[in-house]
Enzyme design. Sequence first.
Site, PDB file in Angstrom:
ATOM      1  N   GLU A 521      43.918  33.811  29.447  1.00  0.00           N
ATOM      2  CA  GLU A 521      42.714  33.352  30.149  1.00  0.00           C
ATOM      3  C   GLU A 521      42.336  31.971  29.626  1.00  0.00           C
ATOM      4  O   GLU A 521      42.214  31.763  28.408  1.00  0.00           O
ATOM      5  CB  GLU A 521      41.559  34.329  29.944  1.00  0.00           C
ATOM      6  CG  GLU A 521      40.285  33.901  30.674  1.00  0.00           C
ATOM      7  CD  GLU A 521      39.135  34.891  30.492  1.00  0.00           C
ATOM      8  OE1 GLU A 521      38.035  34.608  31.034  1.00  0.00           O
ATOM      9  OE2 GLU A 521      39.326  35.921  29.821  1.00  0.00           O
ATOM     10  N   GLU A 612      39.477  34.612  38.348  1.00  0.00           N
ATOM     11  CA  GLU A 612      38.537  35.650  37.958  1.00  0.00           C
ATOM     12  C   GLU A 612      37.174  35.373  38.589  1.00  0.00           C
ATOM     13  O   GLU A 612      36.641  34.261  38.480  1.00  0.00           O
ATOM     14  CB  GLU A 612      38.407  35.725  36.431  1.00  0.00           C
ATOM     15  CG  GLU A 612      39.700  36.126  35.742  1.00  0.00           C
ATOM     16  CD  GLU A 612      39.497  36.448  34.272  1.00  0.00           C
ATOM     17  OE1 GLU A 612      38.327  36.439  33.812  1.00  0.00           O
ATOM     18  OE2 GLU A 612      40.496  36.711  33.571  1.00  0.00           O
ATOM     19  N   ASP A 641      35.920  40.311  37.339  1.00  0.00           N
ATOM     20  CA  ASP A 641      35.539  40.208  35.930  1.00  0.00           C
ATOM     21  C   ASP A 641      34.228  40.951  35.667  1.00  0.00           C
ATOM     22  O   ASP A 641      33.406  41.140  36.568  1.00  0.00           O
ATOM     23  CB  ASP A 641      35.395  38.735  35.554  1.00  0.00           C
ATOM     24  CG  ASP A 641      35.463  38.516  34.057  1.00  0.00           C
ATOM     25  OD1 ASP A 641      35.859  39.440  33.329  1.00  0.00           O
ATOM     26  OD2 ASP A 641      35.121  37.395  33.618  1.00  0.00           O
ATOM     27  N   GLU A 694      38.299  44.504  28.284  1.00  0.00           N
ATOM     28  CA  GLU A 694      37.891  43.297  27.566  1.00  0.00           C
ATOM     29  C   GLU A 694      37.146  43.672  26.286  1.00  0.00           C
ATOM     30  O   GLU A 694      36.624  44.775  26.139  1.00  0.00           O
ATOM     31  CB  GLU A 694      36.965  42.440  28.437  1.00  0.00           C
ATOM     32  CG  GLU A 694      37.647  41.744  29.600  1.00  0.00           C
ATOM     33  CD  GLU A 694      36.703  40.788  30.306  1.00  0.00           C
ATOM     34  OE1 GLU A 694      37.026  39.594  30.366  1.00  0.00           O
ATOM     35  OE2 GLU A 694      35.650  41.227  30.799  1.00  0.00           O
TER      36      GLU A 694
END
Length: 744
Positions: A521, A612, A641, A694
């Site tokens: 990312e 995202e 996200d 995450e």
Amino acid sequence: MTVLVLANTVAFGLSVALGRLWPPALSWLPLPMIILLAALLAARADRNAAPELRRYWRLNVAGLIIFGAAMALRAIDAAAGGGSALVPIATVLHVVGGLTMMAALNQLPLGARSRSSRLTVTLDVGTLMVATGVLVFHFAVLPLLQAARITLFDLLAAIVLMAAGMGTVQTAATVALSGVATMSRRSLAAVGASAVIGGLGSAVGLLLPLGLPINPMVLLLPLAAYTIALSARFQMVDAEQPELPRPRRGYSLMPYVAVAVVSVMLAVTALTRAPDHLIVVGFAVAIIALVILRQLIAFRQNDALLQENRRQRERLSHEASHDALTGLPNRTLFARRLAAAAGRDAPFCLVLVDLDDFKAVNDTMGHAVGDALLVHVAERMTAGVRPSDTVARLGGDEFAILFEGVTQDRIGTVLSRISNILLEPAVIEGELLSVKASFGVVQGRPGDDPHHLQRRADIAMYEAKERGEGGHQIYQPGMETRGAERSRLAAELRAAIAGDQLVLHYQPEVTLPEGRIVAAEALVRWQHPERGLLGPGAFVDTAEQTGLIVPMGHWVLREATRQAAVWAAGAGEPISISVNASARQLRDPGFPGEVASALAGSGLPAGLLTLEITESTAVGGGATQQTLAELRAIGVRLSLDDFGTGASTLSLLATCPVNEIKLDRSFTPPPGTEAIATAVVQLARAFGVVAVAEGVETPEQADRLTALGYTRAQGFHFARPMPADQLSELLRNAASTATVSFSR
């Protein structure tokens, strides 16, 4: 032609003063020449005239030719000694010529169009006709009636010619008083003069010679022809001007001249004991009645004009103090009302309102939708306040509300109600929209400076806007400092984007349980020249509020795809790159083209780019959905996200074309509950998308997520965000060992 007319006028004067000095035929001879010269000028005017005037000029030419023929016959008769059979023929031609000239006048497009204007012109012409009738009757008809001998032909000719002359005067006066849009004022004045001179000259000259040694037509008809020639000349000259002066109906002296003429005739007939005194008295009564009626109409017109002026002043005043689009008070009127409230002995609250993301509506849906949305907001805000409160539009998407007699401790309830009203979805120009607004509140007290109040309310509004969730903010001392800091930061950020101060760090995304890097990312950082390396929390909110998120996002996209293409070209398995896309970018119809351009410029395959987006962005309306569909068509992957923190999650998975969902770090167990993490991975399987966890920070979290069925994860446990060269080294090691070991 002018020389001929002057010579003819001088000759007529000499004949009147000294008696007949030459044969009668010589007196009539200049008339056909002058009249035919006038016909030539009228023909030239016809060639250069506007289409609606050509018939008028052509009839004038025909009438003048007929008059010229009549005058030529009279000259021949005079040369033969008079009394020949040519006189009746000349008289008939004279009548036909006069009727033709009247027909020409009736072809002119008159300027008086309204009923009131036509009635006024009719009364003025009637007044003029009464005065003309007095003159013709006294000086022409009465002597004829008193003659010892009169033939039937003379009587019929007198009646016909008198009617023709009077009719010509009436028509000419109507044209002169009404105006003609396509004829210049001086040309029109010459037309009126010609008709009056020619009409009266025909009537009086053919009825009686008035005891003169020479017929008055010898003087009057050349003058009438000359004025027609002048009218033609004026029209040709004025037609060459850039803009032809437009005649307008104004103050006319004609009716008052007519009244003066009748008054003089009344006095003359009374003093001379004329036999037609009673007839003149009758004409005087008629003209007085016409004048009285004309004045009554004038009074009514003046009253209507005053009323219209008053309405126009009120309309102009309203337009000067109200917004043209919404009808709300504008900035000027609001400032007056705010100053008045500050001058009264009562508390009040000033609220400034700004619509969040209104520019995106204008950019993506068009200004027509944006304008309709502003009208909708104005109506809903007005419905949410008291009649005594003032809602104003200050400009753009900025509104203001003045609450009189209200303190700030009560304002929160009112603004919450208005905010909820605005949030209710409504169909605007075929689009389902809702509005989120930010409110800045300041308490006002008697004697406060209105300018300072507006500045403080503006500062409070930007504080509310900075939170990014709408709502209201009451002004507190010290907010000016934060506002100045925000402005300074925005200026520095703008310079940073232009000056290459931004850098990208990359955080790996790995497989579970192997720990193999499959993606990264891209996370933006700011290498501040004084404050060092700044994380996104220090500047992203400011970028969102100022719109700098768009150029910043453009730079991130270009740089991330370039770096990913370098990794894809190296040894080992290519990894995909994830880039965050903001709501502003997704609402831009040109964003898919920008993405395609970045991919083409870097050479990165579309399947290796993941954009995202957040849940709140994904439900941002039809324009966003269209953008997402176009991105999928390019081949770009989409990731949802912070999954679980937004609204409409379940329906979103069914409608939003995403490839993966990222479980928000707050739901990663522990401390998050396993129930939510379990539900999310099951939803991902049901919809056929990848679930990524995450915020994984410990080995225990990684093990537990593996047990729940997660196959991908991201977090500090695996790696912190790092510069590109460090990740490149990590990828080289991965290529040689097949996996990457992360210390636990």
